[in-house]
Motif scaffolding. Structure first.
Motif, PDB file in Angstrom:
ATOM      1  N   UNK A   1      42.994  41.572  47.849  1.00  0.00           N
ATOM      2  CA  UNK A   1      42.494  40.297  47.336  1.00  0.00           C
ATOM      3  C   UNK A   1      42.346  40.388  45.825  1.00  0.00           C
ATOM      4  N   UNK A   2      42.286  39.234  45.182  1.00  0.00           N
ATOM      5  CA  UNK A   2      42.113  39.196  43.730  1.00  0.00           C
ATOM      6  C   UNK A   2      40.941  38.276  43.392  1.00  0.00           C
ATOM      7  N   UNK A   3      40.086  38.654  42.427  1.00  0.00           N
ATOM      8  CA  UNK A   3      38.969  37.782  42.042  1.00  0.00           C
ATOM      9  C   UNK A   3      39.466  36.527  41.349  1.00  0.00           C
ATOM     10  N   UNK A   4      38.730  35.432  41.499  1.00  0.00           N
ATOM     11  CA  UNK A   4      39.167  34.153  40.940  1.00  0.00           C
ATOM     12  C   UNK A   4      38.413  33.726  39.686  1.00  0.00           C
ATOM     13  N   UNK A   5      37.152  34.154  39.516  1.00  0.00           N
ATOM     14  CA  UNK A   5      36.408  33.714  38.341  1.00  0.00           C
ATOM     15  C   UNK A   5      37.067  34.259  37.076  1.00  0.00           C
ATOM     16  N   UNK A   6      37.489  33.362  36.200  1.00  0.00           N
ATOM     17  CA  UNK A   6      38.173  33.759  34.982  1.00  0.00           C
ATOM     18  C   UNK A   6      39.666  33.938  35.161  1.00  0.00           C
ATOM     19  N   UNK A   7      40.169  33.706  36.386  1.00  0.00           N
ATOM     20  CA  UNK A   7      41.589  33.859  36.665  1.00  0.00           C
ATOM     21  C   UNK A   7      42.359  32.589  36.312  1.00  0.00           C
ATOM     22  N   UNK A   8      43.668  32.749  36.072  1.00  0.00           N
ATOM     23  CA  UNK A   8      44.526  31.592  35.798  1.00  0.00           C
ATOM     24  C   UNK A   8      45.194  31.055  37.060  1.00  0.00           C
ATOM     25  N   UNK A   9      44.895  31.661  38.199  1.00  0.00           N
ATOM     26  CA  UNK A   9      45.500  31.208  39.455  1.00  0.00           C
ATOM     27  C   UNK A   9      45.031  29.785  39.790  1.00  0.00           C
ATOM     28  N   UNK A  10      45.883  28.983  40.413  1.00  0.00           N
ATOM     29  CA  UNK A  10      45.482  27.604  40.748  1.00  0.00           C
ATOM     30  C   UNK A  10      44.283  27.553  41.689  1.00  0.00           C
ATOM     31  N   UNK A  11      44.111  28.582  42.543  1.00  0.00           N
ATOM     32  CA  UNK A  11      42.977  28.609  43.469  1.00  0.00           C
ATOM     33  C   UNK A  11      41.647  28.784  42.753  1.00  0.00           C
ATOM     34  N   UNK A  12      41.702  29.156  41.446  1.00  0.00           N
ATOM     35  CA  UNK A  12      40.471  29.413  40.696  1.00  0.00           C
ATOM     36  C   UNK A  12      39.813  28.136  40.174  1.00  0.00           C
ATOM     37  N   UNK A  13      40.567  27.052  40.068  1.00  0.00           N
ATOM     38  CA  UNK A  13      40.016  25.838  39.457  1.00  0.00           C
ATOM     39  C   UNK A  13      38.800  25.273  40.194  1.00  0.00           C
ATOM     40  N   UNK A  14      38.808  25.181  41.537  1.00  0.00           N
ATOM     41  CA  UNK A  14      37.607  24.662  42.212  1.00  0.00           C
ATOM     42  C   UNK A  14      36.358  25.484  41.920  1.00  0.00           C
ATOM     43  N   UNK A  15      36.506  26.809  41.766  1.00  0.00           N
ATOM     44  CA  UNK A  15      35.358  27.655  41.456  1.00  0.00           C
ATOM     45  C   UNK A  15      34.838  27.349  40.063  1.00  0.00           C
ATOM     46  N   UNK A  16      35.738  27.278  39.096  1.00  0.00           N
ATOM     47  CA  UNK A  16      35.332  26.977  37.725  1.00  0.00           C
ATOM     48  C   UNK A  16      34.668  25.609  37.650  1.00  0.00           C
ATOM     49  N   UNK A  17      35.255  24.624  38.332  1.00  0.00           N
ATOM     50  CA  UNK A  17      34.685  23.278  38.332  1.00  0.00           C
ATOM     51  C   UNK A  17      33.282  23.284  38.928  1.00  0.00           C
ATOM     52  N   UNK A  18      33.113  24.018  40.042  1.00  0.00           N
ATOM     53  CA  UNK A  18      31.813  24.050  40.720  1.00  0.00           C
ATOM     54  C   UNK A  18      30.747  24.687  39.844  1.00  0.00           C
ATOM     55  N   UNK A  19      31.121  25.734  39.116  1.00  0.00           N
ATOM     56  CA  UNK A  19      30.147  26.429  38.266  1.00  0.00           C
ATOM     57  C   UNK A  19      29.689  25.532  37.121  1.00  0.00           C
ATOM     58  N   UNK A  20      30.626  24.934  36.399  1.00  0.00           N
ATOM     59  CA  UNK A  20      30.238  24.129  35.238  1.00  0.00           C
ATOM     60  C   UNK A  20      29.543  22.831  35.659  1.00  0.00           C
ATOM     61  N   UNK A  21      29.913  22.306  36.820  1.00  0.00           N
ATOM     62  CA  UNK A  21      29.275  21.071  37.284  1.00  0.00           C
ATOM     63  C   UNK A  21      27.820  21.288  37.683  1.00  0.00           C
ATOM     64  N   UNK A  22      27.433  22.552  37.867  1.00  0.00           N
ATOM     65  CA  UNK A  22      26.048  22.853  38.229  1.00  0.00           C
ATOM     66  C   UNK A  22      25.134  22.899  37.010  1.00  0.00           C
ATOM     67  N   UNK A  23      25.718  22.817  35.814  1.00  0.00           N
ATOM     68  CA  UNK A  23      24.948  22.896  34.570  1.00  0.00           C
ATOM     69  C   UNK A  23      25.470  21.830  33.610  1.00  0.00           C
ATOM     70  N   UNK A  24      24.649  20.836  33.287  1.00  0.00           N
ATOM     71  CA  UNK A  24      25.098  19.704  32.460  1.00  0.00           C
ATOM     72  C   UNK A  24      25.605  20.143  31.091  1.00  0.00           C
ATOM     73  N   UNK A  25      24.938  21.117  30.484  1.00  0.00           N
ATOM     74  CA  UNK A  25      25.352  21.580  29.149  1.00  0.00           C
ATOM     75  C   UNK A  25      26.715  22.255  29.214  1.00  0.00           C
ATOM     76  N   UNK A  26      26.917  23.089  30.245  1.00  0.00           N
ATOM     77  CA  UNK A  26      28.210  23.750  30.402  1.00  0.00           C
ATOM     78  C   UNK A  26      29.311  22.745  30.707  1.00  0.00           C
ATOM     79  N   UNK A  27      28.991  21.748  31.518  1.00  0.00           N
ATOM     80  CA  UNK A  27      29.981  20.739  31.873  1.00  0.00           C
ATOM     81  C   UNK A  27      30.454  19.979  30.642  1.00  0.00           C
TER      82      UNK A  27
END
Length: 238
Positions: free
Chosen positions: A174-200
């Motif tokens: 398996x490969x980690x997704x946080x910080x990855x350029x893989x297309x499967x990583x986008x939902x994770x990145x979106x979920x993280x930043x959406x949890x913090x208004x300043x980061x979003x």
């Protein structure tokens, strides 16, 4: 030397019977250096299934408590809870002692009856939840379809934190997704930043966000339940 209370993490393994909870615990103990070999349920050599009846039946009857050191001076208290229907009454007590419930799901089978039951139990206790897909190296496993089914059943907060490299006989890990350029990583990145208004706001402004900032926001998001991590592991490394 003792461990500060703030450095203790209490995690419970729950899920449908036969989804690999006990073997996942075995590998956690092995990787952390607690044990020098990985036991097997079928051989009756696992640490958590120590009772003679558990060894004979080849599944957990009681919730067992295991311990392991973590990086950064942290300490893990790991509860391996039963998954078979006759013994699910032991699960609520284990959940009350935990900060996080790791819900195991066998990838070839997908979501089963007791998957839903323990998911609901953990929600009723108000603790954070994560999902571990086991047996990822089995034949006919379709990660994309499984993740979609999971999100349909348990909500869009479920996002993959790693991704299988190949399936079946072609499985390579398996490969980690946080910080990855893989297309499967986008939902994770979106979920993280959406949890913090300043980061979003910074993310939408295409500003680069440091990994440490993402990690801090991620921890809070998982604890609050706004992000539910989904992990994939192989049957050979559960």
């Amino acid at each position: 030397m003792g461990v500060e209370t703030s450095g203790i993490r209490n995690v419970v393994l729950v899920g449908h019977g036969g989804t690999g909870k006990t073997m996942l615990a075995e590998w956690i103990l092995s990787v952390s250096g607690v044990t020098s070999r990985v036991g097997k349920v079928e051989d009756g050599t696992t640490v958590s299934d120590f009772d003679p009846e558990e060894k004979e039946r080849r599944f957990s009857i009681d919730a067992s408590l295991l311990h392991a050191p973590l990086a950064g001076g942290l300490h893990l208290n790991l509860l391996d809870a039963p998954g078979y229907p006759d013994f699910l009454g032991k699960v609520p007590g284990a959940l009350r002692a935990a900060d996080l419930a790791l819900v195991t799901v066998a990838a070839p089978a997908g979501i089963e009856v007791n998957t839903r039951r323990v998911w609901q139990m953990a929600g009723e206790e108000g603790i954070a939840r994560a999902i571990v897909y086991t047996k990822t190296d089995a034949e006919n496993v379709q990660p994309g379809a499984l993740l979609a089914s999971l999100r349909e059943s348990f909500g869009s907060a479920c996002v993959a934190f790693n991704w299988p490299l190949g399936t079946g006989g072609a499985f390579q890990g398996v490969t980690p997704l946080l910080g990855s350029d893989r297309p499967e990583a986008k939902p994770l990145m979106d979920a993280v930043v959406e949890s913090d208004d300043a980061l979003l706001e910074r993310y939408l402004g295409e500003e680069k966000i440091a990994p440490a900032e993402l990690g801090a926001a991620l921890g809070k998001a998982v604890a609050s339940g706004s992000v539910v991590p989904v992990f994939w592991v192989s049957a050979a490394a559960e």
